[in-house]
Design an enzyme around this catalytic site. Structure first.
Site, PDB file in Angstrom:
ATOM      1  N   ASP A 178      -2.112   7.286 -11.608  1.00 62.60           N
ATOM      2  CA  ASP A 178      -3.362   7.057 -10.879  1.00 62.60           C
ATOM      3  C   ASP A 178      -3.478   8.077  -9.757  1.00 62.60           C
ATOM      4  OD1 ASP A 178      -1.675   6.041  -8.732  1.00 62.60           O
ATOM      5  OD2 ASP A 178      -1.578   4.169  -9.858  1.00 62.60           O
ATOM      6  N   HIS A 209      -1.131  -5.798  -9.701  1.00 61.28           N
ATOM      7  CA  HIS A 209      -1.721  -4.616 -10.334  1.00 61.28           C
ATOM      8  C   HIS A 209      -0.657  -3.657 -10.854  1.00 61.28           C
ATOM      9  CE1 HIS A 209      -1.839  -2.469  -6.184  1.00 61.28           C
ATOM     10  NE2 HIS A 209      -1.098  -1.706  -6.951  1.00 61.28           N
ATOM     11  N   GLU A 231      -6.444  -3.419 -11.219  1.00 58.87           N
ATOM     12  CA  GLU A 231      -6.459  -4.565 -10.310  1.00 58.87           C
ATOM     13  C   GLU A 231      -6.769  -5.848 -11.096  1.00 58.87           C
ATOM     14  OE1 GLU A 231      -5.458  -4.316  -7.356  1.00 58.87           O
ATOM     15  OE2 GLU A 231      -6.398  -2.737  -6.172  1.00 58.87           O
TER      16      GLU A 231
HETATM   17  C1  GLP Z   1       0.395   1.541  -5.703  1.00 57.64           C
HETATM   18  C2  GLP Z   1       0.447   2.163  -7.068  1.00 57.64           C
HETATM   19  C3  GLP Z   1       1.173   1.304  -8.054  1.00 57.64           C
HETATM   20  C4  GLP Z   1       2.465   0.796  -7.447  1.00 57.64           C
HETATM   21  C5  GLP Z   1       2.145  -0.024  -6.233  1.00 57.64           C
HETATM   22  C6  GLP Z   1       3.337  -0.758  -5.652  1.00 57.64           C
HETATM   23  O1  GLP Z   1      -0.658   0.651  -5.553  1.00 57.64           O
HETATM   24  N1  GLP Z   1      -0.842   2.469  -7.592  1.00 57.64           N
HETATM   25  O2  GLP Z   1       1.426   2.066  -9.223  1.00 57.64           O
HETATM   26  O3  GLP Z   1       3.175   0.067  -8.383  1.00 57.64           O
HETATM   27  O4  GLP Z   1       1.590   0.859  -5.300  1.00 57.64           O
HETATM   28  O5  GLP Z   1       3.846  -0.134  -4.500  1.00 57.64           O
HETATM   29  P1  GLP Z   1       5.249  -0.497  -3.880  1.00 57.64           P
HETATM   30  O6  GLP Z   1       6.276  -0.059  -4.853  1.00 57.64           O
HETATM   31  O7  GLP Z   1       5.306   0.321  -2.614  1.00 57.64           O
HETATM   32  O8  GLP Z   1       5.274  -1.951  -3.630  1.00 57.64           O
END
Ligand code: GLP
Length: 237
Positions: A67, A135, A140
């Site tokens: 993304d 997500h 989402e």
């Molecule tokens: C973002 C990304 C996701 C990721 C998420 C979780 O939103 N688009 O791909 O999994 O963050 O982040 P974290 O690993 O910091 O909790």
């Protein structure tokens, strides 16, 4: 589904890295989708070390960024592309093998990314983190299984989680993401669940029951799904 509980962050990174190194060795060249976030940092550290020791390469891989923010006011600061340079730049940073869903200057043409994914033959391995609202990528709650690459309005909770220390005027509101259709069609999926406020997501995956509003649970039933989860999250419910 294979559920691998990890007792601490070292065990978490080790399980994830062992899985990725094994898959990369078994089926090169690999079409790989990778996530940003705090969750995969230990994995990426280990992959850099494995590469340095000559046990791992992404030399022939095609790396598909999952993304990207569309309207990040200070792009590339805080973007996926900046994160990727920092974390895996030494392993993969080659414009011919790293694909970004955000076509510079034209975020309204996500079809280009689908064409690229199709031309590559789809994903061999999708590595996914999970947002605390369930997500994956930026699919989402409310996302549909048939969706391919598309632009999404970020959920308020996602912005709070990802930009806690950034003033509102410097936050994006839109992102472009690989859709659930391509993640469901990936030949293997590795889901990484770690971090605060993810106990309910971990429990939902452990229960094995699909919940419409938790996109990560749409992966349940995938024929080659591996989930590495912080053991403490499973105990918190
Ligand atoms: C973002 C990304 C996701 C990721 C998420 C979780 O939103 N688009 O791909 O999994 O963050 O982040 P974290 O690993 O910091 O909790």
């Amino acid at each position: 589904m294979r559920l691998i509980p990890a007792v601490d962050s070292d065990a978490f990174a080790e399980s994830a890295a062992a899985f990725v190194v094994d898959r990369a060795a078994k089926s090169p060249p690999l079409n790989l989708a990778i996530p940003t976030g705090r969750t995969p940092l230990g994995l990426y550290r280990r992959l850099r070390a494995e590469a340095k020791a000559g046990r791992f390469t992404l030399g022939n891989a095609s790396v598909f960024m999952l993304d990207e923010y569309v309207d990040l006011p200070r792009y590339p600061k805080g973007s996926f592309v900046e994160f990727l340079r920092e974390q895996l730049g030494s392993l993969v940073f080659n414009p011919h093998t790293v694909f970004n869903p955000l076509t510079p200057g034209d975020a309204s043409r996500p079809l280009d990314y689908d064409t690229r994914l199709d031309a590559a033959g789809g994903l061999d391995l999708a590595i996914l983190g999970v947002g605390r609202n369930g997500h994956i990528g930026f699919n989402e709650p409310g996302s549909l299984d048939a969706q391919r690459t598309h632009v999404v309005r970020l959920a308020a909770d996602t912005l709070t989680a990802n930009f806690a220390d950034v003033v509102e005027s410097q936050r994006p509101s839109l992102a472009i993401t690989v859709g659930l259709a391509d993640l469901l069609a990936a030949r293997s999926v590795l889901v990484l669940i770690a971090g605060a406020n993810k106990a309910s997501v971990a429990a939902a995956m452990q229960s094995g029951i699909r919940v419409e509003d938790l996109p990560v649970t749409h992966l349940l039933g995938h024929p080659d799904l591996t989930v590495v989860v912080e053991e403490a999250l499973l105990r918190r419910i």
